[in-house]
Design a protein around this motif. Sequence first.
Motif, PDB file in Angstrom:
ATOM      1  N   ALA A 155       0.835  -1.199   0.000  1.00 54.90           N
ATOM      2  CA  ALA A 155       0.000   0.000   0.000  1.00 54.90           C
ATOM      3  C   ALA A 155       0.874   1.255   0.000  1.00 54.90           C
ATOM      4  O   ALA A 155       0.576   2.234  -0.694  1.00 54.90           O
ATOM      5  N   LEU A 156       1.958   1.205   0.768  1.00 52.84           N
ATOM      6  CA  LEU A 156       2.863   2.354   0.797  1.00 52.84           C
ATOM      7  C   LEU A 156       3.533   2.554  -0.558  1.00 52.84           C
ATOM      8  O   LEU A 156       3.799   3.693  -0.958  1.00 52.84           O
ATOM      9  N   GLU A 157       3.790   1.470  -1.263  1.00 53.24           N
ATOM     10  CA  GLU A 157       4.417   1.572  -2.585  1.00 53.24           C
ATOM     11  C   GLU A 157       3.516   2.330  -3.556  1.00 53.24           C
ATOM     12  O   GLU A 157       3.997   2.992  -4.481  1.00 53.24           O
ATOM     13  N   ARG A 158       2.198   2.248  -3.343  1.00 51.38           N
ATOM     14  CA  ARG A 158       1.265   2.963  -4.214  1.00 51.38           C
ATOM     15  C   ARG A 158       1.458   4.466  -4.108  1.00 51.38           C
ATOM     16  O   ARG A 158       1.237   5.201  -5.073  1.00 51.38           O
ATOM     17  N   LEU A 159       1.862   4.936  -2.936  1.00 57.11           N
ATOM     18  CA  LEU A 159       2.028   6.375  -2.740  1.00 57.11           C
ATOM     19  C   LEU A 159       3.114   6.947  -3.648  1.00 57.11           C
ATOM     20  O   LEU A 159       3.049   8.103  -4.043  1.00 57.11           O
ATOM     21  N   ALA A 160       4.120   6.120  -3.960  1.00 56.07           N
ATOM     22  CA  ALA A 160       5.203   6.590  -4.818  1.00 56.07           C
ATOM     23  C   ALA A 160       4.741   6.779  -6.261  1.00 56.07           C
ATOM     24  O   ALA A 160       5.366   7.525  -7.027  1.00 56.07           O
ATOM     25  N   ARG A 161       3.656   6.105  -6.627  1.00 52.17           N
ATOM     26  CA  ARG A 161       3.148   6.225  -7.992  1.00 52.17           C
ATOM     27  C   ARG A 161       2.102   7.329  -8.106  1.00 52.17           C
ATOM     28  O   ARG A 161       1.732   7.737  -9.205  1.00 52.17           O
ATOM     29  N   GLY A 162       1.622   7.801  -6.957  1.00 45.47           N
ATOM     30  CA  GLY A 162       0.596   8.837  -6.954  1.00 45.47           C
ATOM     31  C   GLY A 162      -0.778   8.247  -6.733  1.00 45.47           C
ATOM     32  O   GLY A 162      -1.128   7.223  -7.342  1.00 45.47           O
ATOM     33  N   VAL A 163      -1.544   8.856  -5.853  1.00 41.18           N
ATOM     34  CA  VAL A 163      -2.887   8.358  -5.541  1.00 41.18           C
ATOM     35  C   VAL A 163      -3.889   9.511  -5.579  1.00 41.18           C
ATOM     36  O   VAL A 163      -3.527  10.682  -5.506  1.00 41.18           O
ATOM     37  N   TYR A 165      -7.387  10.775  -3.611  1.00 39.49           N
ATOM     38  CA  TYR A 165      -8.163  10.556  -2.385  1.00 39.49           C
ATOM     39  C   TYR A 165      -9.336  11.522  -2.368  1.00 39.49           C
ATOM     40  O   TYR A 165      -9.142  12.746  -2.417  1.00 39.49           O
ATOM     41  N   LYS A 166     -10.550  10.965  -2.340  1.00 37.43           N
ATOM     42  CA  LYS A 166     -11.783  11.748  -2.332  1.00 37.43           C
ATOM     43  C   LYS A 166     -11.793  12.800  -3.445  1.00 37.43           C
ATOM     44  O   LYS A 166     -12.146  13.965  -3.240  1.00 37.43           O
ATOM     45  N   GLY A 167     -11.364  12.347  -4.609  1.00 32.04           N
ATOM     46  CA  GLY A 167     -11.395  13.210  -5.784  1.00 32.04           C
ATOM     47  C   GLY A 167     -10.217  14.151  -5.926  1.00 32.04           C
ATOM     48  O   GLY A 167     -10.144  14.906  -6.903  1.00 32.04           O
ATOM     49  N   HIS A 168      -9.267  14.114  -4.965  1.00 33.84           N
ATOM     50  CA  HIS A 168      -8.105  15.001  -5.025  1.00 33.84           C
ATOM     51  C   HIS A 168      -6.856  14.202  -5.390  1.00 33.84           C
ATOM     52  O   HIS A 168      -6.540  13.193  -4.759  1.00 33.84           O
ATOM     53  N   GLU A 169      -6.149  14.672  -6.401  1.00 34.32           N
ATOM     54  CA  GLU A 169      -4.887  14.040  -6.782  1.00 34.32           C
ATOM     55  C   GLU A 169      -3.795  14.517  -5.827  1.00 34.32           C
ATOM     56  O   GLU A 169      -3.569  15.718  -5.665  1.00 34.32           O
ATOM     57  N   LEU A 170      -3.148  13.564  -5.183  1.00 34.39           N
ATOM     58  CA  LEU A 170      -2.145  13.894  -4.169  1.00 34.39           C
ATOM     59  C   LEU A 170      -0.732  13.768  -4.730  1.00 34.39           C
ATOM     60  O   LEU A 170      -0.503  13.029  -5.687  1.00 34.39           O
ATOM     61  N   PRO A 171       0.232  14.505  -4.149  1.00 30.78           N
ATOM     62  CA  PRO A 171       1.610  14.427  -4.650  1.00 30.78           C
ATOM     63  C   PRO A 171       2.208  13.048  -4.391  1.00 30.78           C
ATOM     64  O   PRO A 171       1.846  12.354  -3.436  1.00 30.78           O
ATOM     65  N   LYS A 172       3.125  12.656  -5.263  1.00 32.86           N
ATOM     66  CA  LYS A 172       3.834  11.397  -5.059  1.00 32.86           C
ATOM     67  C   LYS A 172       4.689  11.496  -3.806  1.00 32.86           C
ATOM     68  O   LYS A 172       5.238  12.548  -3.496  1.00 32.86           O
ATOM     69  N   ALA A 173       4.774  10.384  -3.083  1.00 36.19           N
ATOM     70  CA  ALA A 173       5.521  10.397  -1.824  1.00 36.19           C
ATOM     71  C   ALA A 173       6.260   9.082  -1.641  1.00 36.19           C
ATOM     72  O   ALA A 173       5.752   8.011  -1.999  1.00 36.19           O
ATOM     73  N   LYS A 174       7.458   9.197  -1.079  1.00 34.62           N
ATOM     74  CA  LYS A 174       8.215   7.999  -0.696  1.00 34.62           C
ATOM     75  C   LYS A 174       7.939   7.750   0.778  1.00 34.62           C
ATOM     76  O   LYS A 174       8.171   8.626   1.610  1.00 34.62           O
ATOM     77  N   ALA A 175       7.426   6.558   1.085  1.00 31.29           N
ATOM     78  CA  ALA A 175       7.051   6.258   2.467  1.00 31.29           C
ATOM     79  C   ALA A 175       7.597   4.898   2.880  1.00 31.29           C
ATOM     80  O   ALA A 175       7.587   3.942   2.092  1.00 31.29           O
ATOM     81  N   SER A 176       8.087   4.827   4.113  1.00 35.76           N
ATOM     82  CA  SER A 176       8.575   3.558   4.655  1.00 35.76           C
ATOM     83  C   SER A 176       8.345   3.552   6.158  1.00 35.76           C
ATOM     84  O   SER A 176       8.251   4.613   6.784  1.00 35.76           O
ATOM     85  N   VAL A 202      -4.298   4.974   2.500  1.00 33.39           N
ATOM     86  CA  VAL A 202      -3.831   3.593   2.708  1.00 33.39           C
ATOM     87  C   VAL A 202      -4.280   3.064   4.070  1.00 33.39           C
ATOM     88  O   VAL A 202      -3.708   2.116   4.608  1.00 33.39           O
ATOM     89  N   GLY A 203      -5.312   3.698   4.660  1.00 35.06           N
ATOM     90  CA  GLY A 203      -5.923   3.181   5.880  1.00 35.06           C
ATOM     91  C   GLY A 203      -5.250   3.585   7.168  1.00 35.06           C
ATOM     92  O   GLY A 203      -5.461   2.944   8.207  1.00 35.06           O
ATOM     93  N   LEU A 204      -4.469   4.668   7.152  1.00 35.75           N
ATOM     94  CA  LEU A 204      -3.774   5.118   8.354  1.00 35.75           C
ATOM     95  C   LEU A 204      -4.296   6.480   8.802  1.00 35.75           C
ATOM     96  O   LEU A 204      -4.679   7.309   7.981  1.00 35.75           O
ATOM     97  N   SER A 205      -4.265   6.713  10.113  1.00 36.03           N
ATOM     98  CA  SER A 205      -4.698   7.988  10.684  1.00 36.03           C
ATOM     99  C   SER A 205      -3.503   8.677  11.336  1.00 36.03           C
ATOM    100  O   SER A 205      -2.771   8.055  12.109  1.00 36.03           O
TER     101      SER A 205
END
Length: 236
Positions: A155-163, A165-176, A202-205
């Motif tokens: 799921a975190l790998e998806r953030l690097a490709r761009g996601v 959320y609720k109709g808003h395109e979010l910036p790509k991010a590297k997360a670990s 990705v289901g985190l708060s």
Amino acid sequence: MSEPVRLSKRLIEQLGCSRREAELYIEGGWVTVDGIVVEQPQFKVQEQRIELLPGARAETLEPVTLLLNQPAGLDAETARASMTLASLSEAHREGVRPLHGHFARQACVAPLEAGASGLQLFTQDWRVTRKIDSEIRRLEQEYIVQVSGEAKASALERLARGVTYKGHELPKAKASWQSESHLRVALKNPQPGQIAQLCASVGLSVQGLRRIRLGGVPMGKLPLGQWRYVASSERF
């Protein structure tokens, strides 16, 4: 006993310098009164011993940039006021001459979002302000994010490709994962709330947000509530 006079006037009498030169010596931290540095030209003196330190230069102070490890919950102005000679990090005192003039006209650049902690930057240098303002969209910022919930590595790998959320395109991010409850997230020019949206996708708060790097300048091992000078060799 003589009448009290301004320190700058006494220095003019001793050195035969101009009023402006006297003020520059004093504001530059080069003048002592009975062995104690005094930086206020208007400071009143009488019979005290007035001396000029070795290497004294009547020059305008070079602008400085300060990096604060800001506690959560402070606004930029309160954070700026919290920086004093006493709150300079002990580990970062070597080789610097902290002066009261370094706290004047400090402007916050690339400010933290409300509620976040960590790296907050203040500068007197228009060149630093211009560089960061012009390059902020390209400057990568790094955060430690305290989270609750569960998310798979995929799921975190998806953030690097761009996601989206609720109709808003979010910036790509590297997360670990840094630990079971802390993510390390790096992205360019995050807007307020975007890191929380990335985590939510990705289901985190998000429970806490701490910035640790702005461009090429890391906060380093700086205690909470303390500050350091940004060296001229550091590059954003």
